[in-house]
Design a protein around this motif. Structure first.
Motif, PDB file in Angstrom:
ATOM      1  N   VAL A  58       8.115 -38.762  39.603  1.00 25.22           N
ATOM      2  CA  VAL A  58       8.769 -37.478  39.365  1.00 25.22           C
ATOM      3  C   VAL A  58       9.275 -36.979  40.713  1.00 25.22           C
ATOM      4  O   VAL A  58       8.533 -36.971  41.701  1.00 25.22           O
ATOM      5  CB  VAL A  58       7.777 -36.454  38.762  1.00 25.22           C
ATOM      6  CG1 VAL A  58       8.361 -35.053  38.769  1.00 25.22           C
ATOM      7  CG2 VAL A  58       7.388 -36.869  37.355  1.00 25.22           C
ATOM      8  N   TYR A 117      10.212 -33.842  42.602  1.00 25.57           N
ATOM      9  CA  TYR A 117       9.962 -32.403  42.479  1.00 25.57           C
ATOM     10  C   TYR A 117      10.844 -31.663  43.481  1.00 25.57           C
ATOM     11  O   TYR A 117      10.755 -31.896  44.689  1.00 25.57           O
ATOM     12  CB  TYR A 117       8.489 -32.108  42.748  1.00 25.57           C
ATOM     13  CG  TYR A 117       8.110 -30.670  42.528  1.00 25.57           C
ATOM     14  CD1 TYR A 117       7.536 -30.274  41.329  1.00 25.57           C
ATOM     15  CD2 TYR A 117       8.320 -29.705  43.510  1.00 25.57           C
ATOM     16  CE1 TYR A 117       7.181 -28.947  41.115  1.00 25.57           C
ATOM     17  CE2 TYR A 117       7.970 -28.387  43.297  1.00 25.57           C
ATOM     18  CZ  TYR A 117       7.410 -28.014  42.100  1.00 25.57           C
ATOM     19  OH  TYR A 117       7.071 -26.711  41.883  1.00 25.57           O
ATOM     20  N   CYS A 118      11.676 -30.763  42.980  1.00 26.23           N
ATOM     21  CA  CYS A 118      12.545 -29.947  43.832  1.00 26.23           C
ATOM     22  C   CYS A 118      12.055 -28.503  43.781  1.00 26.23           C
ATOM     23  O   CYS A 118      12.028 -27.900  42.700  1.00 26.23           O
ATOM     24  CB  CYS A 118      13.986 -30.023  43.349  1.00 26.23           C
ATOM     25  SG  CYS A 118      14.673 -31.685  43.377  1.00 26.23           S
ATOM     26  N   HIS A 119      11.674 -27.969  44.921  1.00 28.20           N
ATOM     27  CA  HIS A 119      11.159 -26.600  44.963  1.00 28.20           C
ATOM     28  C   HIS A 119      12.266 -25.587  44.729  1.00 28.20           C
ATOM     29  O   HIS A 119      13.449 -25.890  44.882  1.00 28.20           O
ATOM     30  CB  HIS A 119      10.428 -26.323  46.285  1.00 28.20           C
ATOM     31  CG  HIS A 119      11.306 -26.319  47.494  1.00 28.20           C
ATOM     32  ND1 HIS A 119      12.129 -25.276  47.820  1.00 28.20           N
ATOM     33  CD2 HIS A 119      11.468 -27.249  48.470  1.00 28.20           C
ATOM     34  CE1 HIS A 119      12.752 -25.541  48.944  1.00 28.20           C
ATOM     35  NE2 HIS A 119      12.378 -26.747  49.357  1.00 28.20           N
ATOM     36  N   ARG A 129       7.858 -27.951  49.834  1.00 29.34           N
ATOM     37  CA  ARG A 129       7.351 -29.136  49.144  1.00 29.34           C
ATOM     38  C   ARG A 129       5.893 -28.984  48.733  1.00 29.34           C
ATOM     39  O   ARG A 129       5.436 -29.658  47.814  1.00 29.34           O
ATOM     40  CB  ARG A 129       7.575 -30.391  49.970  1.00 29.34           C
ATOM     41  CG  ARG A 129       6.717 -30.550  51.188  1.00 29.34           C
ATOM     42  CD  ARG A 129       7.119 -31.834  51.947  1.00 29.34           C
ATOM     43  NE  ARG A 129       6.179 -32.194  52.955  1.00 29.34           N
ATOM     44  CZ  ARG A 129       6.178 -31.726  54.190  1.00 29.34           C
ATOM     45  NH1 ARG A 129       7.092 -30.852  54.562  1.00 29.34           N
ATOM     46  NH2 ARG A 129       5.276 -32.131  55.053  1.00 29.34           N
ATOM     47  N   ASP A 160       4.717 -26.773  47.022  1.00 32.26           N
ATOM     48  CA  ASP A 160       4.705 -26.286  45.641  1.00 32.26           C
ATOM     49  C   ASP A 160       4.454 -27.420  44.645  1.00 32.26           C
ATOM     50  O   ASP A 160       4.034 -27.171  43.515  1.00 32.26           O
ATOM     51  CB  ASP A 160       6.031 -25.601  45.294  1.00 32.26           C
ATOM     52  CG  ASP A 160       6.293 -24.358  46.134  1.00 32.26           C
ATOM     53  OD1 ASP A 160       5.348 -23.864  46.787  1.00 32.26           O
ATOM     54  OD2 ASP A 160       7.444 -23.887  46.136  1.00 32.26           O
ATOM     55  N   ALA A 161       4.689 -28.663  45.054  1.00 36.73           N
ATOM     56  CA  ALA A 161       4.500 -29.816  44.173  1.00 36.73           C
ATOM     57  C   ALA A 161       3.036 -30.176  43.992  1.00 36.73           C
ATOM     58  O   ALA A 161       2.704 -31.007  43.139  1.00 36.73           O
ATOM     59  CB  ALA A 161       5.260 -31.022  44.716  1.00 36.73           C
ATOM     60  N   ALA A 196       1.792 -29.957  40.408  1.00 39.61           N
ATOM     61  CA  ALA A 196       2.299 -31.034  39.556  1.00 39.61           C
ATOM     62  C   ALA A 196       1.593 -32.347  39.875  1.00 39.61           C
ATOM     63  O   ALA A 196       1.260 -33.122  38.970  1.00 39.61           O
ATOM     64  CB  ALA A 196       3.807 -31.187  39.730  1.00 39.61           C
ATOM     65  N   ALA A 197       1.341 -32.609  41.146  1.00 43.45           N
ATOM     66  CA  ALA A 197       0.689 -33.857  41.541  1.00 43.45           C
ATOM     67  C   ALA A 197      -0.713 -33.967  40.941  1.00 43.45           C
ATOM     68  O   ALA A 197      -1.105 -35.036  40.480  1.00 43.45           O
ATOM     69  CB  ALA A 197       0.623 -33.957  43.069  1.00 43.45           C
ATOM     70  N   VAL A 255       4.602 -38.648  42.702  1.00 44.92           N
ATOM     71  CA  VAL A 255       5.402 -37.440  42.884  1.00 44.92           C
ATOM     72  C   VAL A 255       6.043 -37.489  44.265  1.00 44.92           C
ATOM     73  O   VAL A 255       5.346 -37.625  45.281  1.00 44.92           O
ATOM     74  CB  VAL A 255       4.542 -36.164  42.748  1.00 44.92           C
ATOM     75  CG1 VAL A 255       5.396 -34.914  42.960  1.00 44.92           C
ATOM     76  CG2 VAL A 255       3.840 -36.115  41.400  1.00 44.92           C
ATOM     77  N   THR A 279       8.545 -35.299  46.849  1.00 46.56           N
ATOM     78  CA  THR A 279       9.055 -33.950  47.057  1.00 46.56           C
ATOM     79  C   THR A 279       9.542 -33.800  48.497  1.00 46.56           C
ATOM     80  O   THR A 279       9.179 -34.602  49.367  1.00 46.56           O
ATOM     81  CB  THR A 279       7.976 -32.904  46.713  1.00 46.56           C
ATOM     82  OG1 THR A 279       8.522 -31.600  46.790  1.00 46.56           O
ATOM     83  CG2 THR A 279       6.764 -33.024  47.614  1.00 46.56           C
TER      84      THR A 279
END
Length: 77
Positions: A28, A30-32, A38, A40-41, A44-45, A55, A57
């Motif tokens: 994935v 991930y775009c903040h 980054r 912020d991912a 999700a991770a 992931v 980012t």
């Protein structure tokens, strides 16, 4: 990474603690959001890594630890 404007962008690629050999894992990207970075991912991770989903980012230019003085709100990103 270097972007087209010559700025260095800081990146992170999260991998599961034990990567199966000879198997390609999905990733994935991930775009903040605006005023994010980054890190912020991380949320999700934590969810994706146990399912063997990596992931990737990055800090966009002007964000986090990447080069650049400001974010252009999508004009250059």
């Amino acid at each position: 990474l270097k972007n087209a404007r010559g700025y260095t962008l800081q990146c992170s690629h999260y991998l599961p603690s034990s990567v199966p050999e000879d198997i390609s894992l999905p990733c994935v990207i991930y775009c903040h959001g605006n005023s994010g970075c980054r890190a912020d991912a991380n949320e999700a991770a934590v969810i994706l890594l146990p399912s063997n989903i990596t992931v990737f980012t990055l800090d966009f230019s002007g964000s986090g630890l990447s080069d650049g003085d400001h974010v252009s709100l999508g004009w250059h990103e």
